[in-house]
Design a protein around this motif. Structure first.
Motif, PDB file in Angstrom:
ATOM      1  N   UNK A 169       0.836  -1.213   0.000  1.00  0.00           N
ATOM      2  CA  UNK A 169       0.000   0.000   0.000  1.00  0.00           C
ATOM      3  C   UNK A 169       0.872   1.264   0.000  1.00  0.00           C
ATOM      4  N   UNK A 170       1.953   1.219   0.788  1.00  0.00           N
ATOM      5  CA  UNK A 170       2.841   2.379   0.867  1.00  0.00           C
ATOM      6  C   UNK A 170       3.644   2.543  -0.423  1.00  0.00           C
ATOM      7  N   UNK A 171       4.220   1.440  -0.885  1.00  0.00           N
ATOM      8  CA  UNK A 171       5.128   1.465  -2.033  1.00  0.00           C
ATOM      9  C   UNK A 171       4.394   1.818  -3.325  1.00  0.00           C
ATOM     10  N   UNK A 172       3.278   1.143  -3.572  1.00  0.00           N
ATOM     11  CA  UNK A 172       2.591   1.299  -4.852  1.00  0.00           C
ATOM     12  C   UNK A 172       1.668   2.521  -4.865  1.00  0.00           C
ATOM     13  N   UNK A 173       1.043   2.799  -3.740  1.00  0.00           N
ATOM     14  CA  UNK A 173       0.004   3.828  -3.737  1.00  0.00           C
ATOM     15  C   UNK A 173       0.283   5.010  -2.802  1.00  0.00           C
ATOM     16  N   UNK A 174       1.426   4.993  -2.113  1.00  0.00           N
ATOM     17  CA  UNK A 174       1.760   6.106  -1.228  1.00  0.00           C
ATOM     18  C   UNK A 174       0.842   6.245  -0.025  1.00  0.00           C
ATOM     19  N   UNK A 259      -1.237  -7.654  -4.146  1.00  0.00           N
ATOM     20  CA  UNK A 259      -1.825  -6.657  -5.052  1.00  0.00           C
ATOM     21  C   UNK A 259      -3.349  -6.653  -4.905  1.00  0.00           C
ATOM     22  N   UNK A 260      -3.923  -7.853  -4.861  1.00  0.00           N
ATOM     23  CA  UNK A 260      -5.379  -7.947  -4.775  1.00  0.00           C
ATOM     24  C   UNK A 260      -5.887  -7.483  -3.416  1.00  0.00           C
ATOM     25  N   UNK A 261      -5.221  -7.892  -2.351  1.00  0.00           N
ATOM     26  CA  UNK A 261      -5.667  -7.478  -1.015  1.00  0.00           C
ATOM     27  C   UNK A 261      -5.579  -5.954  -0.903  1.00  0.00           C
ATOM     28  N   UNK A 262      -4.450  -5.391  -1.339  1.00  0.00           N
ATOM     29  CA  UNK A 262      -4.247  -3.948  -1.212  1.00  0.00           C
ATOM     30  C   UNK A 262      -5.287  -3.162  -2.015  1.00  0.00           C
ATOM     31  N   UNK A 263      -5.535  -3.576  -3.256  1.00  0.00           N
ATOM     32  CA  UNK A 263      -6.487  -2.812  -4.066  1.00  0.00           C
ATOM     33  C   UNK A 263      -7.914  -3.002  -3.558  1.00  0.00           C
ATOM     34  N   UNK A 264      -8.228  -4.180  -3.021  1.00  0.00           N
ATOM     35  CA  UNK A 264      -9.561  -4.381  -2.440  1.00  0.00           C
ATOM     36  C   UNK A 264      -9.766  -3.459  -1.235  1.00  0.00           C
ATOM     37  N   UNK A 265      -8.737  -3.330  -0.407  1.00  0.00           N
ATOM     38  CA  UNK A 265      -8.845  -2.467   0.769  1.00  0.00           C
ATOM     39  C   UNK A 265      -9.092  -1.013   0.348  1.00  0.00           C
ATOM     40  N   UNK A 266      -8.297  -0.540  -0.613  1.00  0.00           N
ATOM     41  CA  UNK A 266      -8.474   0.844  -1.085  1.00  0.00           C
ATOM     42  C   UNK A 266      -9.876   1.040  -1.633  1.00  0.00           C
ATOM     43  N   UNK A 267     -10.329   0.040  -2.393  1.00  0.00           N
ATOM     44  CA  UNK A 267     -11.649   0.116  -3.013  1.00  0.00           C
ATOM     45  C   UNK A 267     -12.740   0.167  -1.933  1.00  0.00           C
TER      46      UNK A 267
END
Lengths: 276, 276
Positions: A169-174, A259-267
């Motif tokens: 989450x930090x690395x890819x999306x800040x 990748x999937x867990x992180x993007x699901x959380x953001x979503x």
């Protein structure tokens, strides 16, 4: 069935990460066994000629044209690659031409460096590095200071995926992502720590199938109580009950990549994805 | 000049990371100001219809077709998006058609999930998580144990980019990357620690322009000796002299992102890039 084998090159004047990710996505659609080589930073005519020779050599050895996915800005470098025996596809250009019509403006290709640094994005880049620092300092409940600066606080038992997800989450999306572990000793009387209660809206739970958890823990501490299926079942049940009691959103990480867990959380949390 | 403004959607039935990265690369070629929205996990007809309505609403508000970069496997989901008012481009399909001719095999699109987990890649995924664990355990010289298991050991002064680069190497490429800091106290008599000497071939140095280093350190500890330009100049000079003395390869990280530093290191060390 005989699965054909093909050599594939991912080539770029930058990191080649985009060429690699997209080329890989395209190749995965075909029942072809792939031998791939990634060649980043093809920025000079000298290196481009060496790359051309590498492609040509494979063609001479195999009698089969190597597939080349490339993204190169300078025409003189691009021309050299296009003179090779490879079947060359420009990954970005294929989409630029139709857009040009729709946008009714001409492309200005000089400035493009997807993963590059420049004065215009330096501030954003520094914020990303600050997010990585923050996330590391708040990994695994190490520090509860400044927890109110977290955009997400991940909860979960040991080895359910909190740390890699936070770092992604930090690395890819800040995103400033803290995480807090529930440990075995907490289980007799599991409760939400007082520091986390006022931050309820930023909490996000992870859970995992006990069987997968036991397998992961077994790699760490063989034949331990920690890795026993019984212990894993108990911890997971307790933690899920806690999430429900406090109405904390959660997902099961078992079948998902970081990748999937992180993007699901953001979503699910409605957080903005920054791009780097 | 009046720069046109366009709404852009990145849509996928997966994480949408590929759509986002590629769409962003394509858009960056045009002098257009972009308002972007990323919509991952569009996996059901219900969600697809909501997305279609979101695209149509923007069109009605602005009178301008939103641009849509998408990657969706199921035809019934794809069809709904294609019925929207957006200018839709399939990021993967644009490259699949020409390849189909060259490969003389038909695509089998069902299995594709770029950033997904499945039984076939679980072992590789576990190795990636192990690389992240290893890298965290060997961050900043915390542990010198099992240092011989590192594929790269990054060296450098405090705040030159060692930690984010190590984490990126682990996260993106599954590389076990340790890092070791040279601190101010070492500088009077800077030498390579005895533990690192037998691992010379895996050492890689980072350096940085003293001015940029001072600015980064100033953010951390204002008006400190640590952040002074004089101190930064001295540390950088000492460390570069050490690299040269021991013939340790090094790069200057000042103008590079973590993606660029990490891929340059892999390239220069001849290390394989795994893909996840």
């Amino acid at each position: 069935m005989n699965i054909p084998n093909r050599h594939v090159f991912y080539i770029s004047d930058g990191t080649a990460i985009t060429a690699e990710v997209l080329g890989h996505a395209v190749m995965s659609q075909f029942p072809v066994s792939v031998h791939s080589v990634t060649l980043p930073f093809v920025e000079t005519e000298l290196r481009a000629r060496a790359v051309k020779e590498q492609i040509d050599a494979i063609y001479q050895q195999t009698g089969c044209r190597p597939l080349v996915f490339y993204s190169i800005v300078l025409p003189e470098i691009r021309t050299i690659i296009l003179q090779s025996a490879g079947f060359c596809q420009d990954i970005v250009q294929a989409l630029v031409a139709p857009l040009q019509q729709e946008l009714e403006v001409d492309p200005v290709p000089i400035a493009h460096r997807t993963h590059g640094l420049n004065p215009a994005n330096l501030g954003k880049y520094d914020a990303r590095i600050a997010a990585i620092d923050y996330t590391l300092a708040h990994d695994d409940g190490i520090s509860m200071r400044n927890l109110d600066q977290a955009q997400v606080i991940l909860l979960g038992v040991s080895r359910c995926g909190k740390t890699p997800t936070s770092l992604y989450l930090a690395m890819q999306f800040g995103i400033r992502a803290a995480n807090y572990p529930f440990i075995a000793d907490d289980m007799d009387n599991l409760r939400l720590p007082a520091e986390l209660q006022p931050l309820r809206s930023r909490l996000f739970g992870l859970t995992i199938n006990p069987e997968r958890l036991a397998a992961i823990r077994e790699e760490r501490r063989e034949n331990s109580r920690y890795a026993s299926l019984r212990q894993c079942r108990m911890e997971v049940a307790e933690v899920e009950a806690l999430y429900r009691k406090h109405q904390i959103r959660y997902i099961n990480s078992t079948n998902y990549s970081v990748e999937e867990i992180a993007t699901k959380i953001l979503d699910l949390m409605g957080l903005n994805r920054r791009m780097y």
